[in-house]
Design an enzyme around this catalytic site. Sequence first.
Site, PDB file in Angstrom:
ATOM      1  N   ASP A  83       0.841  -1.199   0.000  1.00 35.84           N
ATOM      2  CA  ASP A  83       0.000   0.000   0.000  1.00 35.84           C
ATOM      3  C   ASP A  83       0.877   1.251   0.000  1.00 35.84           C
ATOM      4  OD1 ASP A  83      -2.311   1.425  -0.001  1.00 35.84           O
ATOM      5  OD2 ASP A  83      -2.781   1.108   2.109  1.00 35.84           O
ATOM      6  N   ASN A  91     -10.844  -2.585  -6.370  1.00 34.88           N
ATOM      7  CA  ASN A  91      -9.970  -1.655  -7.104  1.00 34.88           C
ATOM      8  C   ASN A  91     -10.501  -1.296  -8.498  1.00 34.88           C
ATOM      9  OD1 ASN A  91      -6.816  -2.880  -5.721  1.00 34.88           O
ATOM     10  ND2 ASN A  91      -8.076  -1.140  -5.118  1.00 34.88           N
ATOM     11  N   GLU A 129       0.644 -13.323  12.386  1.00 39.87           N
ATOM     12  CA  GLU A 129       1.193 -12.148  13.069  1.00 39.87           C
ATOM     13  C   GLU A 129       1.197 -10.975  12.090  1.00 39.87           C
ATOM     14  OE1 GLU A 129       2.027 -12.022  16.251  1.00 39.87           O
ATOM     15  OE2 GLU A 129       1.597 -14.149  16.542  1.00 39.87           O
TER      16      GLU A 129
HETATM   17  C1  FPP Z   1      -1.569   0.214  -3.454  1.00 40.02           C
HETATM   18  O1  FPP Z   1      -1.180   1.542  -3.525  1.00 40.02           O
HETATM   19  C2  FPP Z   1      -1.113  -0.537  -4.601  1.00 40.02           C
HETATM   20  C3  FPP Z   1      -1.897  -1.114  -5.551  1.00 40.02           C
HETATM   21  C4  FPP Z   1      -3.369  -1.052  -5.563  1.00 40.02           C
HETATM   22  C5  FPP Z   1      -1.354  -1.831  -6.684  1.00 40.02           C
HETATM   23  C6  FPP Z   1      -0.203  -2.721  -6.378  1.00 40.02           C
HETATM   24  C7  FPP Z   1       0.646  -2.728  -7.545  1.00 40.02           C
HETATM   25  C8  FPP Z   1       1.984  -2.696  -7.532  1.00 40.02           C
HETATM   26  C9  FPP Z   1       2.798  -2.746  -6.328  1.00 40.02           C
HETATM   27  C10 FPP Z   1       2.655  -2.599  -8.811  1.00 40.02           C
HETATM   28  C11 FPP Z   1       3.392  -3.805  -9.163  1.00 40.02           C
HETATM   29  C12 FPP Z   1       2.645  -5.042  -9.039  1.00 40.02           C
HETATM   30  C13 FPP Z   1       2.725  -6.051  -9.926  1.00 40.02           C
HETATM   31  C14 FPP Z   1       2.097  -7.341  -9.616  1.00 40.02           C
HETATM   32  C15 FPP Z   1       3.402  -5.898 -11.206  1.00 40.02           C
HETATM   33  P1  FPP Z   1      -2.303   2.649  -3.637  1.00 40.02           P
HETATM   34  O2  FPP Z   1      -2.442   3.023  -5.053  1.00 40.02           O
HETATM   35  O3  FPP Z   1      -3.547   2.184  -2.979  1.00 40.02           O
HETATM   36  O4  FPP Z   1      -1.633   3.811  -2.836  1.00 40.02           O
HETATM   37  P2  FPP Z   1      -2.380   4.926  -1.974  1.00 40.02           P
HETATM   38  O5  FPP Z   1      -3.081   4.215  -0.846  1.00 40.02           O
HETATM   39  O6  FPP Z   1      -1.265   5.789  -1.500  1.00 40.02           O
HETATM   40  O7  FPP Z   1      -3.331   5.629  -2.892  1.00 40.02           O
END
Ligand code: FPP
Length: 261
Positions: free
Chosen positions: A38, A86, A225
């Site tokens: 996150d 999402n 945990e």
């Molecule tokens: C959360 O940050 C992240 C995601 C919803 C997407 C996860 C994706 C990646 C880490 C990119 C790479 C992954 C793969 C599998 C290639 P957020 O956008 O919710 O951040 P925020 O809470 O600050 O808005």
Amino acid sequence: MQRDEAKLREYYAAAPADICLADVDLDRVPSHVSIIMDGNGRWAQARGLDRSRGHVAGVDALREAVTTSVRLGLDALSVYAFSTENWRRPQREVDLLMHLFATTLVNELPLFHQENVRLRFLGDLDALPEKTRQVFQRGLDETADHTGMTFALAVNYGSRAEIARAARQIAQEVAAGSLDPSDVDEDALASRLYTAGLPDPDLLIRTSGELRLSNYLLWQLAYTEFYVTPTFWPDFSRWDFLRAVVSYQSRSRRFGGVVTS
Ligand code: FPP
């Protein structure tokens, strides 16, 4: 899982002041670590960048987490990449993420081969764009014979939907007469979840400081945990991973029983 101690030591050379490999009990590393990645958006916004740049930077952090997990000798690493909720994000961001999942998977296949990592997915892949699904299938096929760590990517995953799906399957089998209601127990349900065959996570890491589960592995995290760090996902390094493992090792896991040692 086997680990190469020489490679591990080299990987963890040049330690920062507060943490080093010697702080870890290598005989008690968790078998399965799961991560809620996150903070990509906030990482980007804090730098005056588009949110998408945070996701792109998140790929580097994910590659490091995979390598770290292999070096530490984990049996499994699972990560929450895209939830059933999402889809509510702006279409442009959803499109970028789907594209990023596909390109990353292709780009990282050599790493999976080199490190003997087997890929699997958690979630309903039917709703994904055709191209993303094709690449995921290629990843599954090409790593199916690997015998090292399992890397599980949760995409279009929602825990309530997963449990409802398992319950539906059970109901269908009971209705068809292939399953006796008296055989419907915890194992019967667990074996119909996306995580069937994986050990439950020993350690859940959540980055960016949020204190919630966000519909992730509600069944599987019953005795896991938790480790929450304020670090945004793109900044999460091999050293942060080590800090989480050290914290995990300081806990007394009782699984509802009493302390025995
Ligand atoms: C959360 O940050 C992240 C995601 C919803 C997407 C996860 C994706 C990646 C880490 C990119 C790479 C992954 C793969 C599998 C290639 P957020 O956008 O919710 O951040 P925020 O809470 O600050 O808005």
